[in-house]
Design a protein around this motif. Structure first.
Motif, PDB file in Angstrom:
ATOM      1  N   ILE A   1       0.834  -1.199   0.000  1.00 24.78           N
ATOM      2  CA  ILE A   1       0.000   0.000   0.000  1.00 24.78           C
ATOM      3  C   ILE A   1       0.870   1.251   0.000  1.00 24.78           C
ATOM      4  O   ILE A   1       0.606   2.207  -0.730  1.00 24.78           O
ATOM      5  N   LYS A   2       1.925   1.226   0.806  1.00 26.72           N
ATOM      6  CA  LYS A   2       2.743   2.435   0.961  1.00 26.72           C
ATOM      7  C   LYS A   2       4.083   2.075   1.604  1.00 26.72           C
ATOM      8  O   LYS A   2       4.170   1.129   2.401  1.00 26.72           O
ATOM      9  N   GLN A   3       5.123   2.802   1.258  1.00 26.43           N
ATOM     10  CA  GLN A   3       6.395   2.749   1.981  1.00 26.43           C
ATOM     11  C   GLN A   3       6.686   4.148   2.496  1.00 26.43           C
ATOM     12  O   GLN A   3       6.720   5.103   1.721  1.00 26.43           O
ATOM     13  N   ILE A   4       6.885   4.262   3.804  1.00 25.73           N
ATOM     14  CA  ILE A   4       7.034   5.568   4.452  1.00 25.73           C
ATOM     15  C   ILE A   4       8.408   5.659   5.110  1.00 25.73           C
ATOM     16  O   ILE A   4       8.801   4.770   5.866  1.00 25.73           O
ATOM     17  N   THR A   5       9.129   6.724   4.854  1.00 23.76           N
ATOM     18  CA  THR A   5      10.427   6.948   5.485  1.00 23.76           C
ATOM     19  C   THR A   5      10.232   7.377   6.936  1.00 23.76           C
ATOM     20  O   THR A   5       9.429   8.277   7.232  1.00 23.76           O
ATOM     21  N   VAL A   6      10.989   6.735   7.837  1.00 21.91           N
ATOM     22  CA  VAL A   6      10.945   7.092   9.255  1.00 21.91           C
ATOM     23  C   VAL A   6      12.361   7.394   9.732  1.00 21.91           C
ATOM     24  O   VAL A   6      13.235   7.689   8.927  1.00 21.91           O
ATOM     25  N   GLY A   7      12.609   7.319  11.035  1.00 19.01           N
ATOM     26  CA  GLY A   7      13.937   7.610  11.561  1.00 19.01           C
ATOM     27  C   GLY A   7      14.913   6.467  11.338  1.00 19.01           C
ATOM     28  O   GLY A   7      14.604   5.461  10.681  1.00 19.01           O
ATOM     29  N   VAL A   8      16.081   6.594  11.926  1.00 20.07           N
ATOM     30  CA  VAL A   8      17.159   5.623  11.724  1.00 20.07           C
ATOM     31  C   VAL A   8      16.938   4.374  12.576  1.00 20.07           C
ATOM     32  O   VAL A   8      16.706   4.458  13.775  1.00 20.07           O
ATOM     33  N   LEU A   9      17.009   3.233  11.926  1.00 24.77           N
ATOM     34  CA  LEU A   9      16.893   1.916  12.553  1.00 24.77           C
ATOM     35  C   LEU A   9      15.576   1.755  13.316  1.00 24.77           C
ATOM     36  O   LEU A   9      15.553   1.657  14.544  1.00 24.77           O
ATOM     37  N   PRO A  10      14.446   1.709  12.590  1.00 19.68           N
ATOM     38  CA  PRO A  10      13.172   1.420  13.261  1.00 19.68           C
ATOM     39  C   PRO A  10      13.197   0.000  13.815  1.00 19.68           C
ATOM     40  O   PRO A  10      13.165  -0.963  13.061  1.00 19.68           O
ATOM     41  N   ASP A  11      13.276  -0.104  15.133  1.00 20.47           N
ATOM     42  CA  ASP A  11      13.465  -1.406  15.780  1.00 20.47           C
ATOM     43  C   ASP A  11      12.147  -2.056  16.163  1.00 20.47           C
ATOM     44  O   ASP A  11      12.073  -3.260  16.366  1.00 20.47           O
TER      45      ASP A  11
ATOM     46  N   GLY B   1      -6.209   2.118  15.196  1.00 19.96           N
ATOM     47  CA  GLY B   1      -5.680   1.978  13.850  1.00 19.96           C
ATOM     48  C   GLY B   1      -5.316   3.278  13.159  1.00 19.96           C
ATOM     49  O   GLY B   1      -4.883   3.277  11.998  1.00 19.96           O
ATOM     50  N   LYS B   2      -5.452   4.414  13.851  1.00 23.62           N
ATOM     51  CA  LYS B   2      -5.203   5.705  13.208  1.00 23.62           C
ATOM     52  C   LYS B   2      -3.721   6.044  13.090  1.00 23.62           C
ATOM     53  O   LYS B   2      -3.319   6.810  12.216  1.00 23.62           O
ATOM     54  N   PHE B   3      -2.916   5.496  13.995  1.00 20.96           N
ATOM     55  CA  PHE B   3      -1.492   5.817  13.991  1.00 20.96           C
ATOM     56  C   PHE B   3      -0.647   4.550  13.881  1.00 20.96           C
ATOM     57  O   PHE B   3      -1.012   3.500  14.422  1.00 20.96           O
ATOM     58  N   ILE B   4       0.482   4.674  13.193  1.00 24.17           N
ATOM     59  CA  ILE B   4       1.551   3.687  13.239  1.00 24.17           C
ATOM     60  C   ILE B   4       2.723   4.368  13.937  1.00 24.17           C
ATOM     61  O   ILE B   4       3.093   5.495  13.575  1.00 24.17           O
ATOM     62  N   VAL B   5       3.290   3.726  14.932  1.00 21.01           N
ATOM     63  CA  VAL B   5       4.370   4.328  15.719  1.00 21.01           C
ATOM     64  C   VAL B   5       5.599   3.433  15.648  1.00 21.01           C
ATOM     65  O   VAL B   5       5.503   2.211  15.795  1.00 21.01           O
ATOM     66  N   THR B   6       6.760   4.045  15.431  1.00 17.31           N
ATOM     67  CA  THR B   6       8.013   3.287  15.427  1.00 17.31           C
ATOM     68  C   THR B   6       8.991   3.841  16.451  1.00 17.31           C
ATOM     69  O   THR B   6       9.054   5.050  16.677  1.00 17.31           O
ATOM     70  N   ALA B   7       9.722   2.934  17.087  1.00 12.80           N
ATOM     71  CA  ALA B   7      10.852   3.298  17.937  1.00 12.80           C
ATOM     72  C   ALA B   7      12.096   3.172  17.074  1.00 12.80           C
ATOM     73  O   ALA B   7      12.468   2.069  16.670  1.00 12.80           O
ATOM     74  N   ASN B   8      12.724   4.311  16.767  1.00 19.02           N
ATOM     75  CA  ASN B   8      13.881   4.332  15.877  1.00 19.02           C
ATOM     76  C   ASN B   8      15.162   4.417  16.706  1.00 19.02           C
ATOM     77  O   ASN B   8      15.492   5.474  17.240  1.00 19.02           O
ATOM     78  N   GLU B   9      15.863   3.283  16.816  1.00 18.09           N
ATOM     79  CA  GLU B   9      16.945   3.182  17.790  1.00 18.09           C
ATOM     80  C   GLU B   9      18.144   4.063  17.470  1.00 18.09           C
ATOM     81  O   GLU B   9      18.813   4.565  18.373  1.00 18.09           O
ATOM     82  N   GLY B  10      18.446   4.253  16.201  1.00 12.50           N
ATOM     83  CA  GLY B  10      19.553   5.142  15.846  1.00 12.50           C
ATOM     84  C   GLY B  10      20.893   4.694  16.389  1.00 12.50           C
ATOM     85  O   GLY B  10      21.670   5.518  16.893  1.00 12.50           O
ATOM     86  N   GLU B  11      21.196   3.403  16.265  1.00  7.87           N
ATOM     87  CA  GLU B  11      22.470   2.877  16.786  1.00  7.87           C
ATOM     88  C   GLU B  11      23.664   3.471  16.031  1.00  7.87           C
ATOM     89  O   GLU B  11      23.574   3.747  14.835  1.00  7.87           O
TER      90      GLU B  11
END
Length: 500
Positions: A135-145, A153-163
Motif C-alpha cells: 500500500i505504501k512505503q514511508i520513510t521514518v527515523g534511523v533503525l526502526p526497531d 488503527g489511526k497511527f503507526i508508531v516506530t521506535a527508531n533506535e539510531g544505533e
C-alpha cells in the motif's frame, strides 16, 4: 384460566427466545491462564528465522519476521488451526536492509525495515494482509526497531533506535516516528534534543547519556512502544538510557522522560546469583545497584487506573570502538566503600559479574565507589500517569525459574534470565502478563488483577531464545480459544499455546 394460560404461553415463548439468543451470541470461554500447553509448532529455519510475529484475525494469517538469509516476512495460514500452512513469504530485501518488527491492524500489515546503511533513515512498509500488495512505503527515523499500531488503527508508531556505527564515527539521533494513517500516511519524526537542558535532573534519577562524543539526541536509543487504550499516548522504552518516554500521538510531541533509577541488589528481596563459577545456584544479597534497562513494554488498565509493565532485560553498549562492560574482578574498588574487595572480587563471588565502567567513580579519584549492573532480572509495573513504580518482581521471577529447575547458571554473571518480551492479554475479564525469558527459553505467566501484587501462575517452555511474544484473544483466535504465540530467534520456531 385463560389468563393463566396466557402467562404460561408467554413464559414458554420467553424461554424459547432466550435459548435462541444464546445460540446466536458468541460465548466467551472460561479459560485457566495457569494451564497453557503447547498445541502446535512450525519450524521456519535456523537462527534469526523467527523473531517477531503479528496476527490478522480477518485473514487468519500470522506474519513472522524471518532474517535468516534475507529480509523476509513469513506468512502462515492458521485458518485450519492447529494445522498451519506456510504460504509464499513477503520478500522486502529489495526495499532496504533487515526487517525488525511487524504489526497488524484493520487488514494492514506494517513492517519496520532498517536501511541497507544501518545509520540511514529506515522505513515502514504497509501491506494489505489479504492480497499482500504493498500500500505504501514511508520513510521514518534511523533503525526502526519496533513498530505498532494504535488500538484505533489511526497511527503507526516506530521506535527508531539510531544505533552508532561499530567504530562510533557515525551516531544518528534516536527518534520516534508517528504515521497518520488517515492523512495519506503522513509522518512526523520526533527527536529528543529538547531534553538536553534537563539532563542533570534526569541523570539524578538514573538516566544515562554516555556514548563517546555523543550529544543527548544522538545518545538516546528508543527500543519498544506501547500505546494507551484510547490511542492518545505512546510510551517508549529508552533501553540503554534507562528511561521511558511519554509521547502525545495527537499533537505529535514528546511530553516527558521518566528516568528509572536502579535496583538495590543488596536487599534480600532483590537477591541475585552473580557468578557462573561458584558451582551452585544461590540467590544472595550483593553490593550492586542494577540499572533496569527495559526492553519490551506493554500497557494495561485495571478499573480507572492505567499501568505499564516492562521486561527489564538489561543491555550494554558493545561496539568495536566502545564496550562499556567490565568484570568486577578487573576494577579498582574503593577500600572504604568495599572493605573486603579482595574477597568480593573472587570468581565465586562478584568477580565474574559484568558491570558498566561508565558509572561508579562518584568522587572522581580513579576507583569505583558504586557498582552498577545491567538489567533488573525481572519485570516492573509503573503507574502510566505518574511514572511511579507500583511493583517490581524483585528476586521472585528468578526464584520461580530456579524452582522449576530450568535456571541457566552460565548466565548468572550476565543479566540472569534476561526478560526480553512482555505482553498483557485479557482472560476471564482479568489482565494476564506473559513475560518471555530469553536465557531460559520460557514464558512466565502472572495474574495482574492487583498490579501491586501480581500472582505467579506458570512457566511455559518455548523454543530457543524467545524474541517475540503475542497474545490473541479468544474472539480473534482462529479456533475461538485464547492463543499465545512465541517467536523463537535461536532455533527459528514459532510455537502456539492454549489453555484449558
Amino acid at each position: 384460566m385463560k389468563f393463566t394460560n396466557s402467562i404460561i404461553s408467554c413464559l414458554v415463548v420467553a424461554v424459547v427466545l432466550n435459548a435462541c439468543m444464546k445460540d446466536h451470541i458468541p460465548q466467551v470461554p472460561v479459560e485457566n491462564p495457569a494451564s497453557f500447553k503447547e498445541v502446535a509448532t512450525i519450524d521456519l529455519g535456523g537462527a534469526a528465522a523467527s523473531e517477531i510475529s503479528a496476527y490478522d484475525a480477518a485473514s487468519k494469517r500470522l506474519f513472522t519476521v524471518n532474517n535468516e538469509s534475507s529480509a523476509l516476512v513469513d506468512v502462515l495460514d492458521l485458518s485450519a488451526f492447529p494445522v498451519i500452512t506456510k504460504l509464499q513469504p513477503i520478500n522486502v530485501s529489495a526495499l532496504g536492509g533487515v526487517a525488525n518488527s511487524v504489526a497488524v491492524s484493520d487488514g494492514k500489515l506494517a513492517i519496520a525495515l532498517e536501511a541497507t546503511n544501518k545509520q540511514a533513515n529506515g522505513s515502514v512498509i504497509v501491506i494489505n494482509t489479504g492480497s499482500l500488495q504493498t500500500i505504501k512505503q514511508i520513510t521514518v527515523g534511523v533503525l526502526p526497531d519496533m513498530v505498532t499500531f494504535s488500538p484505533d488503527g489511526k497511527f503507526i508508531v516506530t521506535a527508531n533506535e539510531g544505533e552508532p556505527s561499530a567504530d562510533y564515527t557515525v551516531d544518528p539521533e534516536g527518534s520516534v516516528s508517528i504515521i497518520n494513517v488517515a492523512d495519506n500516511y503522513s509522518v512526523k519524526t520526533l527527536t529528543f534534543s529538547s531534553f538536553a537542558s534537563s539532563y542533570s535532573q534526569l541523570a539524578a534519577g538514573g538516566f544515562r547519556v554516555y556514548g563517546p562524543k555523543a550529544n543527548f539526541a544522538q545518545d538516546v536509543e528508543p527500543e519498544y512502544v506501547a500505546v494507551s487504550s484510547d490511542s492518545k499516548k505512546a510510551f517508549v522504552t529508552l533501553q540503554e538510557n534507562n528511561g521511558i518516554a511519554e509521547v502525545d500521538l495527537v499533537s505529535g510531541a514528546i511530553l516527558k522522560i521518566n528516568p528509572l533509577g536502579t535496583k538495590d541488589m543488596n536487599l534480600a528481596a532483590n537477591a541475585m546469583d552473580p557468578s557462573d563459577r561458584d558451582s551452585k545456584i544461590a540467590l544472595g544479597s550483593w553490593p550492586v545497584k542494577s540499572l533496569y534497562l527495559p526492553d519490551a513494554i506493554s500497557y494495561f488498565s485495571v478499573g480507572s487506573a492505567e499501568y505499564l509493565i516492562t521486561a527489564n532485560e538489561g543491555d550494554a553498549r558493545e561496539y568495536t570502538a566502545f564496550d562499556e562492560q567490565a568484570r568486577v574482578s578487573t576494577l579498582k574498588l574503593d577500600p572504604t566503600a568495599f572493605p573486603t574487595a579482595a574477597t568480593l572480587q573472587l570468581p565465586a563471588n562478584l568477580g565474574r559479574l559484568r558491570v558498566t565502567s561508565t558509572l561508579g567513580d562518584t568522587d572522581n579519584d580513579g576507583d569505583y565507589d558504586v557498582l552498577y549492573g545491567f538489567g533488573g532480572r525481572g519485570f516492573s509495573i509503573y503507574n502510566a500517569a505518574s511514572g511511579q513504580l507500583v511493583h517490581d518482581s524483585g528476586k521472585g521471577l528468578e526464584q520461580e525459574v530456579i524452582n522449576a529447575g530450568i535456571y541457566d547458571d552460565d548466565r548468572s554473571d550476565d543479566k540472569g534470565v534476561e526478560p526480553e518480551g512482555v505482553t498483557v492479554g485479557w482472560m476471564n475479564n482479568k489482565p494476564v502478563a506473559f513475560i518471555a525469558l530469553e536465557r531460559v527459553d520460557a514464558i512466565a505467566v502472572y495474574d495482574l488483577s492487583d498490579p501491586a501484587k501480581p500472582v505467579f501462575l506458570q512457566l511455559i517452555k518455548t523454543g530457543d531464545a524467545p524474541e517475540g511474544i503475542l497474545f490473541v484473544s479468544s474472539d480473534k483466535s482462529p479456533n475461538g480459544k485464547s492463543l499465545l504465540i512465541s517467536s523463537n530467534e535461536g532455533d527459528g520456531t514459532v510455537k502456539f499455546y492454549q489453555a484449558n
